[in-house]
Scaffold this motif. Structure first.
Motif, PDB file in Angstrom:
ATOM      1  N   TYR A   1       0.852  -1.189   0.000  1.00 48.25           N
ATOM      2  CA  TYR A   1       0.000   0.000   0.000  1.00 48.25           C
ATOM      3  C   TYR A   1       0.891   1.244   0.000  1.00 48.25           C
ATOM      4  O   TYR A   1       1.979   1.236   0.578  1.00 48.25           O
ATOM      5  CB  TYR A   1      -0.886   0.038   1.251  1.00 48.25           C
ATOM      6  CG  TYR A   1      -1.760  -1.173   1.438  1.00 48.25           C
ATOM      7  CD1 TYR A   1      -3.081  -1.173   1.005  1.00 48.25           C
ATOM      8  CD2 TYR A   1      -1.261  -2.325   2.044  1.00 48.25           C
ATOM      9  CE1 TYR A   1      -3.892  -2.284   1.182  1.00 48.25           C
ATOM     10  CE2 TYR A   1      -2.062  -3.439   2.221  1.00 48.25           C
ATOM     11  CZ  TYR A   1      -3.372  -3.419   1.788  1.00 48.25           C
ATOM     12  OH  TYR A   1      -4.166  -4.521   1.954  1.00 48.25           O
ATOM     13  N   VAL A   2       0.402   2.301  -0.651  1.00 45.88           N
ATOM     14  CA  VAL A   2       1.093   3.589  -0.614  1.00 45.88           C
ATOM     15  C   VAL A   2       0.085   4.673  -0.269  1.00 45.88           C
ATOM     16  O   VAL A   2      -1.108   4.556  -0.579  1.00 45.88           O
ATOM     17  CB  VAL A   2       1.776   3.923  -1.958  1.00 45.88           C
ATOM     18  CG1 VAL A   2       2.896   2.947  -2.265  1.00 45.88           C
ATOM     19  CG2 VAL A   2       0.770   3.933  -3.100  1.00 45.88           C
ATOM     20  N   GLN A   3       0.564   5.721   0.367  1.00 44.96           N
ATOM     21  CA  GLN A   3      -0.309   6.829   0.741  1.00 44.96           C
ATOM     22  C   GLN A   3      -0.880   7.487  -0.507  1.00 44.96           C
ATOM     23  O   GLN A   3      -0.150   7.767  -1.459  1.00 44.96           O
ATOM     24  CB  GLN A   3       0.469   7.858   1.557  1.00 44.96           C
ATOM     25  CG  GLN A   3      -0.395   8.944   2.172  1.00 44.96           C
ATOM     26  CD  GLN A   3       0.388   9.831   3.116  1.00 44.96           C
ATOM     27  OE1 GLN A   3       1.516  10.201   2.813  1.00 44.96           O
ATOM     28  NE2 GLN A   3      -0.174  10.150   4.258  1.00 44.96           N
ATOM     29  N   GLY A   4      -2.194   7.701  -0.513  1.00 51.49           N
ATOM     30  CA  GLY A   4      -2.854   8.328  -1.647  1.00 51.49           C
ATOM     31  C   GLY A   4      -3.583   7.368  -2.553  1.00 51.49           C
ATOM     32  O   GLY A   4      -4.381   7.778  -3.390  1.00 51.49           O
ATOM     33  N   ALA A   5      -3.330   6.055  -2.396  1.00 52.31           N
ATOM     34  CA  ALA A   5      -4.027   5.034  -3.189  1.00 52.31           C
ATOM     35  C   ALA A   5      -4.933   4.246  -2.242  1.00 52.31           C
ATOM     36  O   ALA A   5      -4.457   3.689  -1.251  1.00 52.31           O
ATOM     37  CB  ALA A   5      -3.030   4.104  -3.872  1.00 52.31           C
TER      38      ALA A   5
ATOM     39  N   ASP B   1      -2.467   0.920 -12.776  1.00 53.83           N
ATOM     40  CA  ASP B   1      -3.724   1.672 -12.803  1.00 53.83           C
ATOM     41  C   ASP B   1      -4.088   2.189 -11.418  1.00 53.83           C
ATOM     42  O   ASP B   1      -4.640   3.285 -11.283  1.00 53.83           O
ATOM     43  CB  ASP B   1      -4.866   0.823 -13.393  1.00 53.83           C
ATOM     44  CG  ASP B   1      -4.952  -0.561 -12.787  1.00 53.83           C
ATOM     45  OD1 ASP B   1      -3.988  -0.983 -12.107  1.00 53.83           O
ATOM     46  OD2 ASP B   1      -5.970  -1.238 -12.998  1.00 53.83           O
ATOM     47  N   GLU B   2      -3.752   1.408 -10.360  1.00 51.67           N
ATOM     48  CA  GLU B   2      -4.027   1.884  -9.004  1.00 51.67           C
ATOM     49  C   GLU B   2      -3.063   3.000  -8.603  1.00 51.67           C
ATOM     50  O   GLU B   2      -3.390   3.818  -7.734  1.00 51.67           O
ATOM     51  CB  GLU B   2      -3.904   0.725  -8.004  1.00 51.67           C
ATOM     52  CG  GLU B   2      -4.908  -0.395  -8.192  1.00 51.67           C
ATOM     53  CD  GLU B   2      -6.340   0.040  -7.893  1.00 51.67           C
ATOM     54  OE1 GLU B   2      -6.531   1.108  -7.276  1.00 51.67           O
ATOM     55  OE2 GLU B   2      -7.267  -0.689  -8.296  1.00 51.67           O
ATOM     56  N   LEU B   3      -1.887   3.025  -9.221  1.00 54.95           N
ATOM     57  CA  LEU B   3      -0.904   4.052  -8.881  1.00 54.95           C
ATOM     58  C   LEU B   3      -1.087   5.353  -9.640  1.00 54.95           C
ATOM     59  O   LEU B   3      -0.478   6.360  -9.302  1.00 54.95           O
ATOM     60  CB  LEU B   3       0.508   3.503  -9.170  1.00 54.95           C
ATOM     61  CG  LEU B   3       1.044   2.468  -8.192  1.00 54.95           C
ATOM     62  CD1 LEU B   3       2.375   1.921  -8.678  1.00 54.95           C
ATOM     63  CD2 LEU B   3       1.188   3.065  -6.803  1.00 54.95           C
ATOM     64  N   ALA B   4      -1.938   5.330 -10.669  1.00 50.80           N
ATOM     65  CA  ALA B   4      -2.110   6.520 -11.515  1.00 50.80           C
ATOM     66  C   ALA B   4      -2.456   7.774 -10.704  1.00 50.80           C
ATOM     67  O   ALA B   4      -1.864   8.842 -10.942  1.00 50.80           O
ATOM     68  CB  ALA B   4      -3.175   6.251 -12.570  1.00 50.80           C
ATOM     69  N   PRO B   5      -3.397   7.712  -9.737  1.00 49.95           N
ATOM     70  CA  PRO B   5      -3.699   8.927  -8.976  1.00 49.95           C
ATOM     71  C   PRO B   5      -2.510   9.439  -8.144  1.00 49.95           C
ATOM     72  O   PRO B   5      -2.379  10.632  -7.919  1.00 49.95           O
ATOM     73  CB  PRO B   5      -4.838   8.498  -8.051  1.00 49.95           C
ATOM     74  CG  PRO B   5      -5.418   7.275  -8.685  1.00 49.95           C
ATOM     75  CD  PRO B   5      -4.257   6.592  -9.352  1.00 49.95           C
ATOM     76  N   VAL B   6      -1.671   8.503  -7.695  1.00 46.72           N
ATOM     77  CA  VAL B   6      -0.513   8.894  -6.876  1.00 46.72           C
ATOM     78  C   VAL B   6       0.574   9.508  -7.722  1.00 46.72           C
ATOM     79  O   VAL B   6       1.222  10.491  -7.345  1.00 46.72           O
ATOM     80  CB  VAL B   6       0.023   7.661  -6.111  1.00 46.72           C
ATOM     81  CG1 VAL B   6       1.193   8.051  -5.216  1.00 46.72           C
ATOM     82  CG2 VAL B   6      -1.066   7.015  -5.297  1.00 46.72           C
TER      83      VAL B   6
END
Length: 205
Positions: free
Chosen positions: A164-168, A199-204
């Protein structure tokens, strides 16, 4: 049909503890490359399946209980344990899997108190060795244990992990040990790896 954008790594063949450690290290470094705030949750299928087998539960009954453990659904899990006729000596330990998570050393110690079979102890020893390896390279700070992470029994058979990463809001990295996959293709080797979901990282990013 939905296209999933991902990249990752697979180590196939003679997979030993060092190889598994290198894959986890690459997973952690991949998360760190995304941003400074990240967590890698780790578990081991051998711990949960070892407990279920000690309780005399077959694969079908195990999967029904695993589905509730994954969702951390304590109420329905307690009802399912009762309906499956699990012996009282094992019922409490199985129910505790849904909440057996947290900082690595403390959670490992709690898990050792539940280890009643050789496969369970072997799983914990493997996790402890991986933690020592990643501590030696300065990457254990982002590790957490979560024994509610019990993945597909027909695919995974050892260490499993999710990142997990902050923002996703969802899992951005997922992987583990999957020796059964090699057997399906008639190969004698083992397998361990992970996928990073772009695709899950795109917003980050």
């Amino acid at each position: 049909f939905v296209e999933i954008e991902q990249m990752g790594v697979e180590a196939l063949g003679a997979v030993d503890a060092y190889t598994t450690g290198e894959v986890l290290r690459l997973a952690l470094e991949s998360l760190r490359a995304v941003g400074p705030a990240y967590v890698l949750d780790v578990s081991h299928m051998g711990f949960a399946t070892g407990l279920m087998e000690a309780a005399g539960l077959d694969a079908e009954r195990q999967e029904r209980l695993f589905a509730l453990i994954r969702r951390k659904n304590a109420h329905e899990l307690a009802e399912a344990i009762a309906s499956e006729g699990v012996a009282p000596a094992y019922a409490g330990s199985i129910a505790s899997l849904a909440e057996l998570c947290g900082p690595f050393p403390e959670t490992l110690q709690r898990a050792r108190a539940l280890a009643i079979s050789a496969p369970m102890r072997e799983a914990l020893n493997e996790l402890e060795a991986l933690y020592a390896l990643l501590t030696a390279v300065g990457l254990s700070g982002a590790l957490q244990l979560d024994f509610s992470m019990v993945n597909d029994l027909s695919y995974y058979n050892g260490v499993v992990f999710q990142g997990y990463v902050q923002g996703a809001p969802r899992v951005v990295l997922s992987g583990g040990r999957y020796d059964p996959l090699m057997r399906r293709f008639g190969k004698a080797g083992d397998g361990v790896g992970f996928a990073l979901y772009l695709d899950e990282l795109a917003p980050v990013l």
